[in-house]
Write a protein that holds these residues in place. Structure first.
Motif, short mmCIF file in Angstrom:
data_model
loop_
_atom_site.label_atom_id
_atom_site.label_comp_id
_atom_site.label_asym_id
_atom_site.label_seq_id
_atom_site.Cartn_x
_atom_site.Cartn_y
_atom_site.Cartn_z
N PHE A 1 0.81 -1.22 0.00
CA PHE A 1 0.00 0.00 0.00
C PHE A 1 0.84 1.27 0.00
O PHE A 1 0.30 2.37 0.03
CB PHE A 1 -0.94 0.01 1.22
CG PHE A 1 -2.00 -1.04 1.13
CD1 PHE A 1 -3.17 -0.81 0.41
CD2 PHE A 1 -1.84 -2.27 1.75
CE1 PHE A 1 -4.15 -1.78 0.32
CE2 PHE A 1 -2.81 -3.25 1.66
CZ PHE A 1 -3.97 -3.01 0.94
N LYS B 1 -0.20 3.69 -2.66
CA LYS B 1 -1.63 3.74 -2.95
C LYS B 1 -2.30 4.75 -2.04
O LYS B 1 -1.95 4.88 -0.88
CB LYS B 1 -2.26 2.36 -2.77
CG LYS B 1 -1.75 1.36 -3.79
CD LYS B 1 -2.47 0.05 -3.66
CE LYS B 1 -2.24 -0.81 -4.85
NZ LYS B 1 -1.27 -1.76 -4.84
N SER C 1 -7.76 3.23 -0.80
CA SER C 1 -6.95 2.33 0.02
C SER C 1 -7.11 2.53 1.52
O SER C 1 -6.74 1.66 2.30
CB SER C 1 -5.47 2.50 -0.32
OG SER C 1 -5.24 2.13 -1.66
N ASN D 1 -11.74 2.68 1.32
CA ASN D 1 -12.09 1.49 0.55
C ASN D 1 -13.52 1.67 0.04
O ASN D 1 -14.41 2.05 0.81
CB ASN D 1 -11.99 0.26 1.48
CG ASN D 1 -12.45 -1.01 0.83
OD1 ASN D 1 -13.62 -1.14 0.46
ND2 ASN D 1 -11.55 -1.96 0.72
#
Length: 157
Positions: A29, A32, A36, A137
């Motif tokens: 991650f 990102k 995320s 998310n």
């Protein structure tokens, strides 16, 4: 089926509502951003109460205890990979500079035979609902909507 529970911490500012989101640590991650971020959450242990899990995971992932505020159940969502996430909202404050997350061990780089430790969360930030919805998310974005609706209903708006 994997089941997680977590807390969406929120605070009210002048004319705005902000939510605390966590960015997952580790190499996958690192670069990102949008889509995320997450609420601080973790796996539910066998027989464990969902709110108990949410409180424990918040403490483990942030290093802070939750305030003794009213808990607002936000229900559950199913993420793309099939994991079910249950969320609870709590009003409070947290200084992201004080983040003290637990860690996990991973073979890194892959197939290198070397083990490395990474924080569960590498940073936390406050976002207004619009910016939060862009970063969280996609399945968990529903929690932001549910929080907003719950607060409007409780304030008679």
């Amino acid at each position: 089926m994997k089941r997680s529970a977590g807390v969406l911490l929120f605070r009210r500012g002048p004319g705005t509502l902000e939510v605390l989101l966590a960015h997952p640590g580790g190499p996958f991650f690192r670069n990102k951003d949008h889509g995320s971020w997450s609420i601080p959450k973790g796996l539910v242990e066998d027989g464990e109460d969902l709110e108990t899990t949410a409180r424990r995971e918040f403490a483990e992932e942030t290093g802070a205890e939750l305030p003794a505020s009213r808990v607002i159940p936000l229900g559950e969502v199913e993420q793309k990979g099939g994991k079910i996430v249950t969320a609870f909202a709590v009003e409070g404050d947290f200084d992201p500079e004080c983040l003290d997350s637990n860690s996990f061990t991973l073979e890194w780089p892959p197939r290198s035979g070397r083990q490395a430790d990474f924080p569960e969360i590498d940073r936390a930030e406050w976002f207004d609902l619009v910016a939060g919805a862009e970063r969280i998310n996609p399945a968990q974005a529903q929690f932001l909507v549910r929080l907003s609706e719950s607060l409007l209903a409780s304030e008679g708006g």
